[in-house]
Design an enzyme around this catalytic site. Sequence first.
Site, mmCIF file in Angstrom:
data_model
loop_
_atom_site.group_PDB
_atom_site.id
_atom_site.type_symbol
_atom_site.label_atom_id
_atom_site.label_comp_id
_atom_site.label_asym_id
_atom_site.label_seq_id
_atom_site.Cartn_x
_atom_site.Cartn_y
_atom_site.Cartn_z
ATOM 1 N N ASN A 194 28.380 79.771 26.220
ATOM 2 C CA ASN A 194 27.295 79.175 26.119
ATOM 3 C C ASN A 194 27.221 78.025 25.343
ATOM 4 O O ASN A 194 26.129 77.572 24.689
ATOM 5 C CB ASN A 194 26.146 80.373 25.276
ATOM 6 C CG ASN A 194 26.061 81.568 25.723
ATOM 7 O OD1 ASN A 194 26.049 81.646 27.215
ATOM 8 N ND2 ASN A 194 26.360 82.692 25.008
ATOM 9 N N ARG A 195 28.331 77.375 25.325
ATOM 10 C CA ARG A 195 28.560 76.066 25.018
ATOM 11 C C ARG A 195 28.341 75.981 23.190
ATOM 12 O O ARG A 195 27.825 75.037 22.438
ATOM 13 C CB ARG A 195 27.433 74.983 25.381
ATOM 14 C CG ARG A 195 27.563 74.658 26.970
ATOM 15 C CD ARG A 195 29.148 74.102 27.080
ATOM 16 N NE ARG A 195 29.464 73.835 28.544
ATOM 17 C CZ ARG A 195 30.348 74.292 29.148
ATOM 18 N NH1 ARG A 195 30.940 75.716 28.711
ATOM 19 N NH2 ARG A 195 30.625 74.269 30.322
#
Length: 217
Positions: A194-195
């Site tokens: 999810n970065r």
Amino acid sequence: MTKIDKNLADSRKVYKKAALLEATISDNPMQLFQTWFLEAEANESGEANAMNLATIGLDGFPKNRIVLLKRFTWEGFVFYTNYNSEKGKAITTNPKVSLSFFWQGLERQVIIKGIAEKLPENLSDGYFESRPDGSRIGAWASDQSDVVSSREVLDEKLKSFQEKFEHSDIPRPKHWGGYLIKPKVIEFWQGRPNRMHDRIRFTLDEKYCWKIERLQP
Ligand SMILES: Cc1cc2nc3c(=O)[nH]c(=O)nc-3n(C[C@H](O)[C@H](O)[C@H](O)COP(=O)(O)O)c2cc1C
């Protein structure tokens, strides 16, 4: 002319191999660098010691290029080059440089800011002597970063130095040697889903103690 347009908007990868948590790291970044480097050496298919070196050029632009890390100790990071090259001239004017490593297989990046200084001559001599003859002659034959009119001219230069050193030792050219990059800031990046990547930054303070901070991804 062929149209040039390649859209990479959908090119993305989920990083999920590991985490970088404060609880598991040493309070000295060179220790963590060594751990990561050994893992990169064991796992990466390419040259784990290839690093990007950025300097601020005489034209005011930053410039990156790959050089090979040849040694690291508690003091810092060593690479070898031609002192008269574009990077050598840049470092003479501004010794503040940045190094970065990208270990793709491990989803890791390390970014270092530091001060470059020339290695003592005896250490450059020692490394130069360990290089194969071909590389040693190459150091004489290339005025690295200068313009040359053709490949043939370069090949001729190589040939003339091969002849010159055919029956003698190949000494280190005075304009060729090592730099030690003494780190001031070392940032470790571990890709996460999810970065929400892990970023841990070590900064050297006035008392030569490393301050550890987590950065937002
Ligand atoms: C994998 C790789 C390793 C390299 N290693 C070195 C090196 O250790 N020393 C060096 O001077 N150039 C090395 N080069 C060449 C540099 O990237 C660069 O072309 C050269 O140093 C001239 O840079 P400059 O004109 O900015 O000074 C390497 C290039 C690659 C792709």
